[in-house]
Every structure is written in structure tokens, then in C-alpha cells.
Enzyme design. Structure first.
Site, short mmCIF file in Angstrom:
data_model
loop_
_atom_site.label_atom_id
_atom_site.label_comp_id
_atom_site.label_asym_id
_atom_site.label_seq_id
_atom_site.Cartn_x
_atom_site.Cartn_y
_atom_site.Cartn_z
N HIS A 443 -31.63 -8.40 -9.16
CA HIS A 443 -32.17 -8.01 -9.92
C HIS A 443 -33.64 -6.63 -10.09
O HIS A 443 -34.06 -8.07 -9.16
CB HIS A 443 -31.64 -9.14 -10.74
CG HIS A 443 -32.22 -10.00 -11.19
ND1 HIS A 443 -34.33 -10.15 -11.39
CD2 HIS A 443 -32.09 -11.29 -10.61
CE1 HIS A 443 -34.25 -11.61 -10.77
NE2 HIS A 443 -33.00 -12.45 -10.51
N CYS A 462 -31.25 -16.08 -7.60
CA CYS A 462 -30.94 -14.48 -7.50
C CYS A 462 -31.72 -13.94 -6.46
O CYS A 462 -33.22 -14.92 -5.91
CB CYS A 462 -31.28 -14.51 -8.83
SG CYS A 462 -29.60 -15.14 -10.18
#
Length: 561
Positions: A443, A462
Site C-alpha cells: 500500500h 505490511c
């Protein structure tokens, strides 16, 4: 051929000729002794004459006692000579020749030479040592020596598709032991390049390595004149031969030295500015012994993992903080990455990227919910959620007033917290979904200044990338209506949009602290999670039984941005 090898081969010839034309009953004695030795191996748990045999089940198949008389497999001098060469060559691949009975075989050779005769016991022991060394080395070269011990290491394993018993038989018939054994290693240039790098650093170690570099000044940079500049030249020249050691003014930091420092910094993953400060000095002082251990670990990982990534894929290298898109062998996109902190590690795995999400919602994963969000609300009150544009849902996805939730209740939390799209959203403006059990996504991030750091282990697991819009444009390049201008227009509207990819892409998250770059140069990175240190220790231990390699599959805490 040197004298020691000639003497060894004479002893081997004695061992073999005893089988063919020595005593009349030698074959019978060999069969009886082999049967007895196999029974002894089972009873003792794999020990015979002080030697540990690891492949008892496979060896029992090779020397099947139901087929009497039992046939010798090692009755050819060339095969035995090639096996000894293969065992010694294992060191070039970061393995320990002693794991393959090298000393035991030579001890047996010395015994035969000293006695001047061969017994059935000698022949059986030679057979067992050679067969066990072949089977063990084949396993290690094909799929690694060390069990998959990391907390989460679910990268696909290398699949060779061989039956080691059949492989032994066919290899002995073809008399191509070295070729067949080392043909089991990964065939990609990255592996062979690391083998050559290991040889180079071993040669440097044999020559004395390099001296530690401790300058008297805090930094060294171009246009400076200092006595330590000469010491810097000498240190760099050991691993970078293009460094000039004896220019007209060796204590002057000239442009050649500046470029050599930059080259070193690039290979070590440091800030590439040509300035020799603390980080560069620390990297210069990593010993040759440590470098060798890192290379050995890198080779083991390549043997363990499937590196056939396909023609089109995304590769995330955690210690390098790097994100790369590859298509048909060409790098299509390369960007900086932010990965998990040491206490919230990004796991090693593969998954398929299926869609792009603009203005994403962020459902807080369980790990972050319990460790971060709930404690923060207890400390700051529900205003914490409002300031971050977070909303609460019950188990039926009905929106709940956060002030009605008993936040101090520690018996369990049955609610879901979701952050809405916006400036504060931890996923930024773009999210890339590739379903996996660890809740890891790729992301954007609102904290883009962090990409300026050379150490970028800041996330909760992440992967944040520095070029999210470019990556989105690349993925959607052949889908109508998704050029960059259209992406930006949709993002500026602030509405959540999810676009499925016509062509999903495999994502491989890996952990490599050393590799060969496109220029053929070896690179090194810090072992940010300590995986190397554990693997290096395990490589120095006796190997486990190949048939019982455990596969790691422990649960991993859910990741977050």
C-alpha cells in the site's frame, strides 16, 4: 594427481578388487555382513562403528535383503573418486564436507593401507558411508540442509521430483556423480554467482582478510587530505580492485576514491553519498568471516526455496527494503519499500495480487487491534477514534457508537474497527490486495518522508512502497479507463473504488541478505530479523535426518501498515 590422492585410490582399488577377485567367498561374506550391519543400524538408531548413518530407510531399500546375495553399488574406482571430489566440493556451496563422512572414508582408507588387506567389514562400511554421503548430499543440494525453522517461512519449496534411491542407481550406472549431484542445485545465475563470490571471499580469508578501519576523524569525504585516506584506499582495494592505492597523492580523497566509496555504499544498501561516516565505517569493518557466513546462508535459502517465479511477478526483498516488478526478465518498476519492524516482522510467503483499491478502507487486523488501537482508546478515550476517522461495527456489521463499547472489558473484543478513506488513512491513497493468511497488503502511506531513510523497518508487517501510483498505472495499463490522469481524478473524488485485474500477478516476499545484482556484483544487507544468525548456527550443526525435515508453519501475528 597428487601423492595423497594416488595412495587413496590404491586403497580404493584394494577395496574393490577384493569384491571381484579376492577370496572365493567374499561376496557371501559381504552379503551376510551387510545384512547384519543393516539390522544393527536399525537397532542402534543409525550408528555403526561410531559413524552416524542418516538415511537408514533409504539404505535398506538400496541394499534389499530380500534380494540375496546383496549387490555392491560402489564397485567402480571412478565413481568412488568422483564421490570424494563431490564431497570436498560441497564446501564451495557453503556446506560442510564432514557432514558427508569425508574423514570417516579417509580413516577407512588409512586402515586398509596400514593392514594391507580388506575385510568384508571394511567393504560394507565403505558402502554404507558412500551411499549415505551420496543420499545426504543429494538432499542438501536439492532442497537445503537445514529444516525450515523460521517462525513463518511459507515460500514454496524447490521441487526436484527425484526418488533418491533411483537417482543413486542411475547416477552410478552413468558414472556422472559430480555432474548429477551438482545438477540438483538451483540453475539460475544468482546461485552460481553466489558460489563464485563465496570462493572469492574464502580466498580473501586465506590471504588474511582485511584490517579493521578506525579513522581518527568522524568523516572522510572528497577533497579532504588525511592520513586515514590511505588506510581507506587499502581497505577498499581488498574487495574492490579498481581502487587506486598508489596515486600521486595517496592521502588525498580524489574522485576515483569517491566513486569507489559510492560503489561500496550501493552494494551494502547504505546512503550513496560518497561520504565515509559511521554507517560506512561499520560496513567496512564487517569481517571476511562474517561475509562468508552470510553467503553460506544465502546459498542455503536458494536451495530451500523455489526461485522459479515465472515470467511476470513482484519481488519484495525484506532486508533490502526493495520492491521490484519483473516481466520477461526485465525490471519494469523498482521502488523503495518499508517493511515490518523486528517485533512485527513481514513474513516470507507468496500470493497472487488480484485487485487495486483506490481510497481504501482499512479494517484493523487483530494484532494491531489488540496491541495498539484498543490500548490507545483506553488511554485517550473514544476521541482517539474520531481524530483518525475510525468507525466501529458489531459482529453483524452494524455501526456502533464507540462510546457504548466497554473498552475496559478484557474478556474479549467482538467488534471490528475500520478506518475510512482520507488523509489520515494508514494505507494512503492506494492499496494492492493479494489474499494471504497474514493480512499483509502492499500500500501507499501518508508518511512518505520515511522513504528517505536507509533503514526502513517501520511497519507492522505490511509492505509500503514509494511508487504506489506508478504501480497501479502499470497493473492497469491494458485496462481501459485507467491511465494516470484517470487514476488521479478518481482518487481526488475520495470515493472507494476497487478494480479487479484482468491479469493477476504473483507476489513473492523473500528474505535475502546477499545476492548478485545485474552487474554481477555481490550485495550485502543487514540481517534485520535475525534470520541469518539462526540459519548460520544451524548450518554449522550436524544435519537432521533428510526424511524427517520439519516444515515450519507456525502462526504469525496479523500484519498491519
Amino acid at each position: 594427481m597428487n601423492l595423497k590422492k594416488t595412495i587413496s585410490l590404491l586403497a580404493v582399488i584394494m577395496l574393490i578388487t577384493a569384491w571381484g577377485c579376492g577370496r572365493k567367498n567374499f561376496r557371501k561374506e559381504f552379503s551376510e555382513q551387510m545384512k547384519y550391519s543393516l539390522e544393527l543400524l536399525v537397532e542402534s538408531g543409525g550408528t555403526i562403528e561410531g559413524k552416524k548413518i542418516r538415511n537408514i530407510d533409504l539404505i535398506s531399500r538400496v541394499y534389499d535383503t530380500n534380494n540375496y546375495p546383496i549387490k555392491s553399488r560402489w564397485d567402480d574406482v571412478e565413481n568412488i573418486d568422483q564421490m570424494l571430489i563431490s564431497i570436498r566440493s560441497s564446501r564451495d556451496h557453503g556446506l560442510n564436507p564432514e557432514d558427508y563422512h569425508l574423514s570417516g572414508i579417509y580413516e577407512l582408507i588409512d586402515k586398509v593401507l596400514l593392514a594391507g588387506k580388506v575385510s568384508a567389514d571394511d567393504k560394507v562400511l565403505l558402502e554404507l558411508l558412500l551411499t549415505d554421503s551420496f543420499l545426504t548430499l543429494a538432499s542438501h543440494l536439492a532442497s537445503g540442509k537445514v529444516s525450515r525453522y523460521e517462525p513463518v517461512w511459507t515460500a514454496s519449496e524447490r521441487v526436484t521430483g527425484i526418488d533418491r534411491k533411483d537417482f543413486l542407481d542411475s547416477t552410478l550406472i552413468s558414472r556422472k556423480i559430480s555432474d548429477n549431484l551438482y545438477g540438483l542445485t538451483p540453475g539460475d545465475p544468482g546461485y552460481t554467482g553466489l558460489v563464485e563470490a563465496l570462493k572469492k571471499y574464502r580466498a580473501l580469508e586465506a590471504a588474511g582478510g582485511w584490517s579493521m578501519f578506525y579513522p581518527d576523524t568522524l568523516i572522510l569525504k572528497s577533497d579532504m587530505r588525511h592520513p586515514d585516506v590511505l588506510h581507506l584506499r587499502e581497505r577498499l582495494a581488498v574487495t574492490q580492485p579498481d581502487t587506486e592505492i598508489h596515486p600521486d597523492d595517496p592521502e588525498y580523497f580524489d574522485m576515483n576514491l569517491h566513486e569507489q566509496v559510492r560503489d561500496f555504499q550501493k552494494r551494502m544498501g547504505l546512503v550513496v553519498d560518497g561520504i565515509v561516516g559511521r554507517a560506512t565505517i561499520d560496513a567496512l569493518n564487517i569481517s571476511v568471516y562474517e561475509k562468508i557466513s552470510i553467503l553460506e546462508a544465502a546459498l542455503e535459502r536458494l536451495r530451500q526455496q523455489d526461485t522459479e517465479y515465472g515470467d511476470h511477478y513482484v519481488l519484495v526483498n525484506i532486508p533490502a527494503y526493495e520492491f521490484t516488478v519483473v516481466r520477461d526478465g526485465k525490471t519494469m518498476l523498482n521502488s523503495k519499500a518499508i517493511v515490518g519492524k523486528p517485533d512485527r516482522q513481514t513474513p516470507v510467503f507468496s500470493a497472487r495480487l488480484k485487485d487495486v483499491e483506490l481510497n481504501p478502507y482499512w479494517i484493523i487486523p487483530p494484532g494491531m487491534l489488540n496491541n495498539d488501537i484498543i490500548p490507545a482508546v483506553r488511554y485517550n478515550d473514544v476521541q482517539y477514534l474520531k481524530e483518525r476517522n475510525m468507525i466501529v461495527f458489531d459482529e453483524d456489521w452494524n455501526r456502533v457508537d464507540p462510546s457504548s463499547v466497554e473498552w475496559q472489558n478484557r474478556d474479549g473484543f467482538s467488534y471490528t474497527i475500520m478506518q475510512q478513506p482520507g488523509y489520515e488513512n494508514q494505507l494512503g491513497k492506494v492499496k494492492f490486495n493479494f489474499p494471504n493468511p497474514y493480512h499483509v497488503v502492499i500500500h501507499d502511506t501518508p508518511y512518505r518522508y520515511l522513504f528517505n531513510r536507509d533503514i526502513r523497518a517501520f511497519s507492522s508487517g505490511c509492505v509500503r512502497i514509494s511508487t504506489p501510483l506508478q504501480f497501479a498505472e502499470y497493473l492497469l495499463r491494458d485496462q481501459e479507463g485507467w491511465k494516470m490522469s484517470q487514476l488521479l481524478r478518481m482518487i481526488n473524488r475520495g470515493r472507494n473504488v476497487r478494480v479487479e485485474l484482468d491479469e493477476p500477478v504473483d507476489v513473492h516476499v523473500r528474505y535475502f541478505t546477499s545476492w548478485i545484482d545485474d552487474s554481477g556484483r555481490v550485495n550485502f544487507r543487514k540481517d534485520i530479523y535475525g534470520h541469518d544468525s539462526r540459519l548460520i548456527r544451524a548450518l554449522k550443526e550436524p544435519p537432521p535426518v533428510p526424511e524427517t525435515f520439519p516444515i515450519a508453519g507456525a502462526e504469525h501475528p496479523s500484519a498491519g501498515p
